[in-house]
Motif scaffolding. Structure first.
Motif, PDB file in Angstrom:
ATOM      1  N   THR A  20      -3.547   6.877  -1.008  1.00 54.13           N
ATOM      2  CA  THR A  20      -2.267   6.434  -1.696  1.00 54.13           C
ATOM      3  C   THR A  20      -2.703   7.439  -3.197  1.00 54.13           C
ATOM      4  O   THR A  20      -1.886   8.156  -3.553  1.00 54.13           O
ATOM      5  N   ILE A  50      -2.222  -5.072  -8.451  1.00 52.73           N
ATOM      6  CA  ILE A  50      -1.825  -5.452  -7.199  1.00 52.73           C
ATOM      7  C   ILE A  50      -2.033  -6.721  -6.612  1.00 52.73           C
ATOM      8  O   ILE A  50      -1.272  -7.130  -5.752  1.00 52.73           O
ATOM      9  N   PRO A  54       1.339  -7.883  -4.840  1.00 51.58           N
ATOM     10  CA  PRO A  54       1.034  -7.221  -3.509  1.00 51.58           C
ATOM     11  C   PRO A  54       2.397  -6.676  -2.916  1.00 51.58           C
ATOM     12  O   PRO A  54       2.350  -5.607  -2.220  1.00 51.58           O
ATOM     13  N   VAL A  55       3.448  -7.145  -2.986  1.00 54.03           N
ATOM     14  CA  VAL A  55       4.687  -6.764  -2.197  1.00 54.03           C
ATOM     15  C   VAL A  55       5.127  -5.499  -2.716  1.00 54.03           C
ATOM     16  O   VAL A  55       5.525  -4.694  -1.994  1.00 54.03           O
ATOM     17  N   ALA A  57       3.792  -3.547  -4.726  1.00 54.30           N
ATOM     18  CA  ALA A  57       2.756  -2.291  -4.715  1.00 54.30           C
ATOM     19  C   ALA A  57       2.862  -2.034  -3.073  1.00 54.30           C
ATOM     20  O   ALA A  57       2.752  -0.545  -3.033  1.00 54.30           O
ATOM     21  N   SER A  58       3.021  -2.598  -2.003  1.00 56.34           N
ATOM     22  CA  SER A  58       3.024  -2.089  -0.933  1.00 56.34           C
ATOM     23  C   SER A  58       4.447  -1.146  -0.510  1.00 56.34           C
ATOM     24  O   SER A  58       4.246  -0.212  -0.042  1.00 56.34           O
ATOM     25  N   VAL A  59       5.524  -1.971  -0.838  1.00 57.23           N
ATOM     26  CA  VAL A  59       6.962  -1.308  -0.666  1.00 57.23           C
ATOM     27  C   VAL A  59       6.543  -0.212  -1.589  1.00 57.23           C
ATOM     28  O   VAL A  59       7.152   1.157  -1.072  1.00 57.23           O
ATOM     29  N   ASP A  61       4.461   1.975  -2.305  1.00 59.94           N
ATOM     30  CA  ASP A  61       3.639   3.151  -1.420  1.00 59.94           C
ATOM     31  C   ASP A  61       4.261   3.447  -0.488  1.00 59.94           C
ATOM     32  O   ASP A  61       4.109   4.702  -0.140  1.00 59.94           O
ATOM     33  N   ASP A  62       4.945   2.475   0.388  1.00 59.42           N
ATOM     34  CA  ASP A  62       5.652   2.997   1.492  1.00 59.42           C
ATOM     35  C   ASP A  62       6.903   3.717   1.209  1.00 59.42           C
ATOM     36  O   ASP A  62       6.912   4.988   1.632  1.00 59.42           O
TER      37      ASP A  62
END
Length: 301
Positions: A20, A50, A54-55, A57-59, A61-62
């Motif tokens: 990342t 994060i 968490p959601v 942050a993950s989205v 990055d995606d």
């Protein structure tokens, strides 16, 4: 995220490329690396943010991985907006919204002031009492100004600026949550987008489409400025992407515009940490093109 000093092998280079972003205590021009004097402190900030979101942050990055800095602006905006709408319906955003006070719409007849002199058009945000927070009214005024600039080919230069202490502090938080539903919000963002107009204007005018920024240059303010062909910053300018703390990702095209200027990795750093970088760091990273009266250099943290 990975942590590294010097990249010394093909394997390490591949790891850094896939990460990342990478923190380093050694200054570097590599866009995949973020120099910080306090790696442990930065990791602590990342862990807290994060863990809390968490959601989002993950989205985030995606989206940054899915949006190509060399790709279509329309495709990038659609990808970002669909992710933003999904998060609007998620618990992280709705929990943040529930913690806020009553919602209200900003009303102002002159939220954006247009001034033309010969072939030059000034577009000035005129909400200085609220650091030019990006409300629906201000957004509409910006769209009007950019539409004029695109339609009138006798306009040969355009400048965005803001009155008061800041260029633009990002979205007006008092209006968040007033959308009818996430699907309609997606259509509004992609069908009536200042980002698309700015991108088209920069394609025509190049560096003659410029932003002069100062004070807070955050969220949508940074995202829009990054579409301009040339950005001049005052020394007091501070740049950041604070959306994660709301359980969201950038929604004004910043996953593309900021990434084009500083790369996916440093864009992810701004999003994940929520930290603000100064004008000197912004110039070093390529986020701005010129700084008046440069202050002393400093690391990102």
């Amino acid at each position: 995220m990975c942590r590294s000093g010097v990249i010394g092998s093909d394997r390490a280079d591949r790891v850094v490329d896939r990460a990342t972003f990478t923190l380093t205590d050694t200054p570097s021009d590599d866009r995949r690396l973020v120099y910080t004097a306090d790696i442990e402190g930065t990791i602590a900030v990342l862990t807290d943010r994060i863990s809390a979101h968490p959601v989002a942050a993950s989205v985030g990055d995606d989206v940054l991985r899915a949006v190509s800095d060399a790709g279509s602006t329309v495709s990038g905006l659609i990808t970002e907006s669909l992710a933003y709408s999904a998060l609007q319906a998620g618990t992280e955003f709705t929990d943040w919204l529930a913690s806020q006070g009553s919602r209200r719409r900003h009303q102002q007849d002159d939220a954006v002031v247009l001034t033309r002199e010969d072939s030059h058009l000034d577009i000035v945000f005129n909400r200085g009492d609220r650091h030019n927070a990006f409300s629906d009214v201000l957004r509409a005024g910006l769209i009007d100004g950019l539409t004029v600039a695109l339609a009138d080919t006798s306009i040969e230069s355009v400048r965005l600026s803001g009155r008061g202490r800041s260029f633009c502090s990002g979205g007006d938080l008092a209006e968040f949550g007033l959308f009818a539903d996430p699907a309609n919000s997606h259509l509004a963002r992609t069908r009536h987008s200042p980002a698309l107009l700015l991108d088209a204007l920069t394609s025509r005018l190049g560096t003659a489409c410029r932003a002069d920024v100062h004070g807070a240059v955050l969220g949508s303010g940074l995202e829009m400025a990054a579409y301009c062909g040339f950005i001049t910053a005052r020394p007091d300018a501070r740049f950041g992407l604070p959306e994660l703390e709301l359980g969201l990702v950038p929604g004004a095209g910043g996953t593309l515009s900021v990434q084009r200027r500083i790369g996916r990795w440093r864009t992810a750093y701004l999003l994940m940490t929520g930290r603000r970088i100064d004008a000197t760091t912004a110039l070093q990273w390529g986020l701005v093109d010129h700084v008046d009266e440069l202050p002393a250099p400093s690391p990102a943290s």
